[in-house]
Enzyme design. Structure first.
Site, PDB file in Angstrom:
ATOM      1  N   SER B  20       0.815  -1.201   0.000  1.00  0.00           N
ATOM      2  CA  SER B  20       0.000   0.000   0.000  1.00  0.00           C
ATOM      3  C   SER B  20       0.861   1.268   0.000  1.00  0.00           C
ATOM      4  CB  SER B  20      -0.896  -0.004   1.236  1.00  0.00           C
ATOM      5  OG  SER B  20      -1.724   1.131   1.233  1.00  0.00           O
ATOM      6  N   ASN B  68       9.078   8.771   3.970  1.00  0.00           N
ATOM      7  CA  ASN B  68       7.957   9.490   3.378  1.00  0.00           C
ATOM      8  C   ASN B  68       7.036   9.985   4.479  1.00  0.00           C
ATOM      9  OD1 ASN B  68       4.970   8.388   3.288  1.00  0.00           O
ATOM     10  ND2 ASN B  68       6.305   6.598   3.439  1.00  0.00           N
ATOM     11  N   ASN B  99      -6.682  -1.549   1.330  1.00  0.00           N
ATOM     12  CA  ASN B  99      -6.080  -0.958   2.527  1.00  0.00           C
ATOM     13  C   ASN B  99      -6.918   0.236   2.959  1.00  0.00           C
ATOM     14  OD1 ASN B  99      -4.219   1.015   3.988  1.00  0.00           O
ATOM     15  ND2 ASN B  99      -2.912  -0.792   3.880  1.00  0.00           N
ATOM     16  N   ASN B 127      -5.286  -0.466   8.161  1.00  0.00           N
ATOM     17  CA  ASN B 127      -4.040   0.243   8.462  1.00  0.00           C
ATOM     18  C   ASN B 127      -4.173   0.994   9.787  1.00  0.00           C
ATOM     19  OD1 ASN B 127      -1.737   1.782   8.515  1.00  0.00           O
ATOM     20  ND2 ASN B 127      -2.184   2.941   6.650  1.00  0.00           N
ATOM     21  N   CYS B 130      -0.190   3.914  10.253  1.00  0.00           N
ATOM     22  CA  CYS B 130       0.394   5.007   9.476  1.00  0.00           C
ATOM     23  C   CYS B 130       1.049   6.004  10.428  1.00  0.00           C
ATOM     24  CB  CYS B 130      -0.654   5.725   8.636  1.00  0.00           C
ATOM     25  SG  CYS B 130       0.043   7.152   7.785  1.00  0.00           S
ATOM     26  N   LYS B 165      -2.741  -4.284   9.732  1.00  0.00           N
ATOM     27  CA  LYS B 165      -1.352  -3.891   9.417  1.00  0.00           C
ATOM     28  C   LYS B 165      -0.731  -3.234  10.637  1.00  0.00           C
ATOM     29  CE  LYS B 165       1.508  -1.659   5.906  1.00  0.00           C
ATOM     30  NZ  LYS B 165       1.522  -1.039   4.572  1.00  0.00           N
ATOM     31  N   THR B 193       6.062   1.351   8.137  1.00  0.00           N
ATOM     32  CA  THR B 193       7.368   2.002   8.160  1.00  0.00           C
ATOM     33  C   THR B 193       7.816   2.345   9.586  1.00  0.00           C
ATOM     34  OG1 THR B 193       6.242   4.094   7.851  1.00  0.00           O
ATOM     35  CG2 THR B 193       7.118   3.031   5.881  1.00  0.00           C
ATOM     36  N   GLY B 217      12.433   0.701   2.604  1.00  0.00           N
ATOM     37  CA  GLY B 217      13.555   0.346   1.744  1.00  0.00           C
ATOM     38  C   GLY B 217      14.425  -0.721   2.393  1.00  0.00           C
TER      39      GLY B 217
END
Lengths: 247, 303
Positions: B20, B68, B99, B127, B130, B165, B193, B217
């Site tokens: 997502s 991000n 999502n 989610n 976030c 998530k 993240t 990443g």
């Protein structure tokens, strides 16, 4: 949009911190319009770097970039013969309109995409006039290239070359019926405020943003416009005066 | 070679799923390859109302990764159902992972109920992790009690398997995972993240307008792998593993840790073809490693 490896033909300094990079490709059909950009994979850096296109003749892609950080500093070290991967054909570039006297306004490394545009406009029989703005003489480049194509005015902020002042200082003395601009946001805003009324779509400004993907997926370069949210990498980088909302 | 996997009864042709926020609603990637080859994809985090998200800059870079702080920019659930899903239907015939995110319990349940009625949706991914929005998102996911509440409320209104998530920005992810399982979650997705930041040396201020952002990443792959491994040992429900996955070997490693399927995030932004390449690369890597069916290796590193 395509992704491909290019061979570095030349990577030379042409002004203070400014480099001209020529990349070549063999047997490949690329469609690249003025105002579009490429996203370069630079060795040692995770995200690609978006660079505007200065020229494309079907074989050689010319890019001009300024060293502004670690990524572009590494890019400046690439030598002829090395390979560099690029996503090409990105963004919505300039849309040439019917005009007698299009005015091209470029500031710093906003100048390169206007060179490609000037070539295309001249090819189409228009008579553009270019105003190139730089901080000082040491940072100026491509004046001769433009002079070979069209009438050209050079402005420097400190007056060390051409006329002293910003590109907008040259505007009142010029008769124009379309505007294509690229440069720092303060310059674009000054152009927006000072430009005379032109028909819708005749004032086209190209914006710069920190980008992630460069092809519209990650939403990090979004902006608000009169016609909704837009991605500078996808619906931009060129926006028309009518749709811009300044923040 | 059998690449197929099954998540809570939903059969996927392979375990490779763009994550997502890195794949929009699929359209951008159609320009590069036939997205119908994917196992599935998890759509951009969708909220009840349309959102612009955070101020710019929303992106920063670091060694082997990126940060991000988009802040859930999306057109809102009504536009997704009315426009994005019909548009996607022509080109994507796999079960979609929807999502959804929110700022209040009712927003989550409303979105959940609406999206679960959509035929194309195979799994709902809740989610609650976030890190880039305030008063919602991660706030639900960092405490076992609120994670369980939102899970239970959504489970009640969802006609599709519900995956939660999880955030890695917690003291003990296993505790949250167990709370979600006990509240009725059909599965878990992890990790979202990691909260991070960068500072501009010249300006002497944070690069991101939001100050902090989510790190993704290859930099986070070992952390994600460890958390998937731990959570696999803590719950009985299936896990979608994600965090820095960039190639076929990473997919297999994630599955050995306990992932029943694997999501690929940031890598899509750097190489739009990465998921296609991973799917094409998998059989050869499986052969090298004497794997005939990916289903057989899930949690294989635990014995």
């Amino acid at each position: 949009m395509q992704i491909t490896d290019f061979a570095v033909v030349k990577n030379e300094q042409i002004a203070r911190d400014v480099f001209e990079l020529q990349l070549s490709i063999v047997n490949y059909q690329l469609s690249i319009a003025p105002g579009q950009f490429v996203n370069l994979q630079i060795d040692g850096f995770y995200l690609r770097r978006p660079i505007s296109i200065c020229g494309w003749d079907g074989e050689t892609l010319t890019l001009i970039y300024k060293i502004v950080g670690q990524g572009t500093a590494r890019l400046a070290q690439y030598e002829a013969g090395e390979t560099i991967n690029a996503l090409v054909g990105l963004g919505n570039g300039y849309t040439p309109v019917q005009a007698e006297r299009p005015l091209l306004l470029g500031g710093g490394v906003g100048v390169p995409p206007l060179y490609y545009l000037a070539k295309e406009l001249a090819k189409a029989g228009q008579k553009p006039i270019a105003v190139l703005g730089f901080k000082c003489a040491d940072e100026s480049f491509y004046e001769d290239h433009f002079r070979a194509l069209c009438e050209t005015v050079v402005m420097t902020e400190d007056g060390s070359h051409g006329q002293e002042g910003f590109v907008t200082h040259a505007m009142p003395g010029i008769n124009y019926d379309a505007i294509y601009a690229c440069g720092p946001e303060a310059m674009l805003r000054a152009i927006y405020e000072q430009a005379k009324e032109l028909p819708p779509g005749h004032t086209q400004l190209s914006f710069e943003r920190r980008m992630g993907c460069g092809f519209g997926a990650c939403m990090v370069c979004s902006c608000k416009t009169v016609t909704g949210y837009k991605r500078i990498c996808k619906e931009g980088p060129v926006l028309t005066k009518e749709e811009i909302i300044w923040t | 070679m059998d690449l197929s996997v099954t998540l809570s009864g939903v059969k996927l042709q392979n375990p490779v799923i763009p994550a997502s926020g890195c794949f929009g609603y699929g359209q951008e990637f159609r320009a590069f390859y036939d997205i119908d080859m994917l196992g599935s994809f998890s759509c951009k985090g969708t909220t009840l109302e349309p959102r612009f998200g955070n101020e710019l800059p929303r992106v920063a870079e670091c060694a082997s990764g990126m940060l991000n702080a988009v802040g859930l920019q999306n057109p809102g659930i009504h536009a997704v159902i009315a426009e994005e899903l019909p548009r996607l239907k022509e080109h994507f015939h796999q079960p979609l992972i929807a999502n959804i995110s929110g700022f209040a319990l009712e927003e989550y349940t409303q979105c959940c109920e609406m999206i679960s009625q959509c035929e194309q949706v195979g799994i709902i991914e809740l989610n609650i992790s976030c890190p880039n929005v305030h008063g919602g998102g991660m706030a639900f996911g960092v405490c076992p009690k609120s994670a369980a509440e939102v899970t239970a409320a959504c489970k009640k209104v969802s006609a599709k398997p519900l995956y939660v998530k999880l955030s890695p920005n917690v003291t003990d992810i296993c505790e949250i995972a167990r709370a979600c399982e006990a509240a009725g979650a059909d599965g878990l997705s992890l990790i979202n993240t990691l909260l991070g930041m960068r500072i501009d040396l010249k300006a002497r201020k944070p690069v991101l307008a939001n100050k902090f952002g989510g790190l993704s990443g290859p930099a986070i792959f070992p952390v994600a792998l460890r958390m998937v491994y731990q959570v696999f040992g803590a719950v009985k429900i299936p896990i979608m593993g994600m965090g820095g996955v960039s190639n076929a070997r990473d997919v297999i490693e994630m599955m050995l840790a306990g992932a029943g399927a694997v999501q690929v995030g940031a890598a899509n932004l750097v190489n739009p073809y990465v998921c296609k390449e991973i799917i094409e690369e998998l059989p050869a890597v499986m052969q090298q490693l004497d794997i005939t069916s990916l289903k057989d290796i899930i949690g294989g590193a635990h014995t």
